[in-house]
Write a protein that holds these residues in place. Structure first.
Motif, PDB file in Angstrom:
ATOM      1  N   HIS A 387       5.031  -5.320  -5.284  1.00 32.79           N
ATOM      2  CA  HIS A 387       5.484  -4.229  -4.411  1.00 32.79           C
ATOM      3  C   HIS A 387       5.254  -4.615  -2.957  1.00 32.79           C
ATOM      4  O   HIS A 387       4.218  -5.213  -2.607  1.00 32.79           O
ATOM      5  N   PRO A 388       6.182  -4.277  -2.041  1.00 34.69           N
ATOM      6  CA  PRO A 388       6.016  -4.646  -0.628  1.00 34.69           C
ATOM      7  C   PRO A 388       4.707  -4.162  -0.008  1.00 34.69           C
ATOM      8  O   PRO A 388       4.159  -4.820   0.883  1.00 34.69           O
ATOM      9  N   ILE A 389       4.186  -3.022  -0.470  1.00 37.17           N
ATOM     10  CA  ILE A 389       2.978  -2.470   0.148  1.00 37.17           C
ATOM     11  C   ILE A 389       1.761  -3.360  -0.102  1.00 37.17           C
ATOM     12  O   ILE A 389       0.822  -3.383   0.712  1.00 37.17           O
ATOM     13  N   THR A 390       1.745  -4.114  -1.191  1.00 39.15           N
ATOM     14  CA  THR A 390       0.571  -4.947  -1.496  1.00 39.15           C
ATOM     15  C   THR A 390       0.704  -6.374  -0.952  1.00 39.15           C
ATOM     16  O   THR A 390      -0.140  -7.222  -1.240  1.00 39.15           O
ATOM     17  N   ARG A 484      -4.629  -3.232   5.855  1.00 37.09           N
ATOM     18  CA  ARG A 484      -3.326  -3.851   5.596  1.00 37.09           C
ATOM     19  C   ARG A 484      -2.494  -2.988   4.649  1.00 37.09           C
ATOM     20  O   ARG A 484      -1.297  -2.831   4.833  1.00 37.09           O
ATOM     21  N   MET A 485      -3.152  -2.412   3.643  1.00 38.06           N
ATOM     22  CA  MET A 485      -2.429  -1.527   2.723  1.00 38.06           C
ATOM     23  C   MET A 485      -1.823  -0.348   3.476  1.00 38.06           C
ATOM     24  O   MET A 485      -0.652   0.003   3.278  1.00 38.06           O
ATOM     25  N   MET A 486      -2.615   0.270   4.354  1.00 38.92           N
ATOM     26  CA  MET A 486      -2.117   1.436   5.082  1.00 38.92           C
ATOM     27  C   MET A 486      -0.973   1.061   6.025  1.00 38.92           C
ATOM     28  O   MET A 486       0.041   1.764   6.099  1.00 38.92           O
ATOM     29  N   LEU A 487      -1.118  -0.044   6.748  1.00 33.20           N
ATOM     30  CA  LEU A 487      -0.060  -0.455   7.681  1.00 33.20           C
ATOM     31  C   LEU A 487       1.210  -0.833   6.917  1.00 33.20           C
ATOM     32  O   LEU A 487       2.319  -0.448   7.313  1.00 33.20           O
ATOM     33  N   ASN A 488       1.063  -1.587   5.841  1.00 39.60           N
ATOM     34  CA  ASN A 488       2.222  -1.930   5.009  1.00 39.60           C
ATOM     35  C   ASN A 488       2.915  -0.666   4.505  1.00 39.60           C
ATOM     36  O   ASN A 488       4.154  -0.571   4.497  1.00 39.60           O
ATOM     37  N   ALA A 489       2.102   0.306   4.074  1.00 38.51           N
ATOM     38  CA  ALA A 489       2.667   1.533   3.505  1.00 38.51           C
ATOM     39  C   ALA A 489       3.465   2.316   4.539  1.00 38.51           C
ATOM     40  O   ALA A 489       4.538   2.863   4.237  1.00 38.51           O
ATOM     41  N   LEU A 490       2.954   2.378   5.767  1.00 40.36           N
ATOM     42  CA  LEU A 490       3.661   3.135   6.801  1.00 40.36           C
ATOM     43  C   LEU A 490       4.977   2.452   7.170  1.00 40.36           C
ATOM     44  O   LEU A 490       5.993   3.125   7.403  1.00 40.36           O
TER      45      LEU A 490
END
Length: 543
Positions: A387-390, A484-490
């Motif tokens: 998944h892109p978020i990870t 990184r997870m939070m920034l990717n998620a946003l």
């Protein structure tokens, strides 16, 4: 006679019908012409605006800026709109000027003490500068009246087909009377109109000089005494041009003790990291961020051109989305494809009010009497594969108030477990309560069941959602993989491609301490007063 009366009645009815149709057409036309425009000046006070009170006031429904021989301003001074920043927009207002020079600052910088620099839609009492594009505290005149100018990345100017002769365009301006001013800023293209006539047009692509966002302000010029008036100020936000996406971040009011629920500090840290990661590129940043702190934005246009909205705030029945008519407002945006992301307490809403909407927006939420909120350290962490978020993440372990046993859509079509872990059994042993425990959670004790702590959702009708239950403790933003997870998620929620290695960022101790809310430390229990020492009994005298 009866025939004449009938004829007159028919004529009167026809006249009324025609008048009604004309009135409806006029109303419809006005409504269509004003679609999307929102007033940002209430006509009675300077609420939402800030400047030096000795120069600015409200008179007869207009903002008035005035200097006199007895009360001059030493330098140009500005009245700043404090409810939000501008990116791509249309602005319409009326102005009247008596003496001197003035203008509208947009996408500008606040230098403090009511001093502003940046793009300016200029106008004056004279006959030379009205309609030009001027850069205050910058490159000076970028486009004169009547000019079409393209500014290349290296600053080279190319002149396009002229709009008209400056003296002819000046004739469109009513000296000493009210004039209609309109500014349109869409990506690098900036247009100024006065009384419906295009006065100048600039495409600014100079690297390091152009501005994609910034503040709005009204100018009062230094020099001889002058007076300028503004009224009917309306703003319309435009969907960002050139494939850019806009993320609106909403930080809730102060809550809990120091270092906990640091909504402002966490949100502004995320914004700083995203801005640093996306500041480069031939066409400027592809992600534009705007943060509102202190709860729900006072800017009435805050979400109008958002591609995604992030909420980091206290939830439950006091969730900012549940107040007034906001649930319907955000639901309409979600149905339009706007992404919705929530962090920690902001993932909780009551089952009856907000629950169905959160399932539609994000695919899951914290449901009281179903979900639980213990403090524990992550163990046996797993990340979604592919998944892109990870991207760029590694499993991590942090102590936090990791809510779990979320309520998800059934079936979980479109929902991806981004982060999961196995909670310790002692988190399933607490007494029952809306947040502490329930029979379903307790029944999983000893079974080693994996729980979802962060998830992503792709809506079937378009749009994305994300939820994460951590971040009770502000210190966890210092963890590279959580951050990184939070920034990717946003980035993902806003509809942009997440970089192959994820959104890289670094934070310093100063970054972590910045923007913390002022909170009184929790009072410590008073120490027990020591009992007075027991005095020895006096010796008995022998008889």
């Amino acid at each position: 006679m009866i025939v004449n009366l009938l004829r007159r009645a028919r004529m009167a009815a026809t006249y009324c019908l025609v008048t009604l149709v004309a009135a409806v057409a006029m109303i419809g036309g006005a409504a269509a012409g004003d679609a999307g425009f929102v007033p940002i000046f209430n006509g009675t006070s300077l609420e939402g605006w800030e400047g030096k009170p000795e120069f600015w006031s409200v008179q007869d429904g207009a903002i008035v800026g005035q200097t006199t021989a007895e009360k001059p301003t030493k330098g140009n001074t500005f009245l700043i709109w404090r409810q939000g920043n501008l990116d791509d927009f249309e602005l319409e207002l009326k102005y009247r000027i008596t003496g001197g020079n003035s203008g509208i600052q947009y996408r500008s910088k606040d230098y403090g003490d009511s001093v502003v620099g940046g793009y300016q839609g200029d106008f004056e009492a004279g006959t030379t500068y009205s309609g030009i594009l001027y850069e205050e505290k910058g490159r000076g005149i970028l486009a004169k009246r009547g000019e079409r100018v393209a500014i290349a990345a290296d600053g080279t100017k190319t002149m396009g087909e002229p709009i008209g002769k400056t003296e002819d365009l000046q004739q469109k301006i009513k000296q000493g009377e009210w004039n209609d001013l309109r500014i349109v800023a869409r990506g690098p293209k900036l247009q100024h109109f006065i009384n419906g006539q295009l006065m100048s047009e600039t495409v600014d692509e100079q690297v390091g000089k152009r501005a994609a966002e910034g503040i709005l302000a009204l100018q009062l010029h230094a020099g001889p005494p002058m007076k300028v008036e503004f009224k009917d100020i309306h703003l319309k936000r435009l969907k960002l041009a050139d494939g850019r996406k806009k993320l609106v971040l909403v930080a809730g009011k102060p809550s809990h003790g120091p270092g906990q629920h640091e909504h402002r500090a966490g949100t502004m840290l995320a914004e700083k990291c995203l801005d640093a990661a996306f500041e480069t590129g031939a066409k400027g940043p592809q992600l534009v961020t705007t943060t509102y702190t202190g709860g729900w934005p006072t800017d009435p246009t805050a979400f109008d051109n958002a591609d995604a909205i992030f909420f980091f705030a206290d939830g439950g029945g006091g969730h900012p989305v549940l107040q007034s008519n906001r649930l319907a407002q955000i639901d309409a945006l979600a149905k339009r494809g706007v992404g919705i992301a929530c962090l920690h307490y902001a993932v909780e809403v009551p089952k009856e009010k907000g629950g169905p909407e959160f399932l539609n927006w994000m695919g899951g939420y914290f449901e009281p009497n179903w979900s639980v909120n213990p403090h524990w350290t992550l163990a046996k962490t797993e990340l979604a594969q592919g998944h892109p978020i990870t991207r760029g993440m590694k499993p991590f372990e942090t102590l936090d108030e990791w809510y779990y046993h979320m309520r998800f859509r059934e079936p979980m079509t479109g929902v991806t477990a981004i982060l999961s872990a196995v909670p310790p059994d002692d988190t399933r042993e607490r007494p029952d309560g809306p947040h502490s425990n329930n029979p379903t959670v307790r029944a999983a004790k000893g079974k080693g069941e994996r729980e979802v702590l962060a998830w992503a959702y792709e809506r079937p009708e378009g749009g994305r959602g994300f939820g994460c239950t951590g971040a009770h403790f502000h210190k966890n933003w210092a963890n590279d993989d959580f951050r990184r997870m939070m920034l990717n998620a946003l980035v993902w929620t806003a509809g942009l491609e997440v970089p192959t290695e994820g959104v890289a960022s670094t934070v310093t101790t100063e970054d972590m301490l910045a923007n913390l809310d002022e909170k009184a430390p929790k009072p410590q229990p008073a120490a027990a007063k020591p009992e007075p020492a027991k005095q020895p009994e006096p010796a008995k005298q022998s008889l």
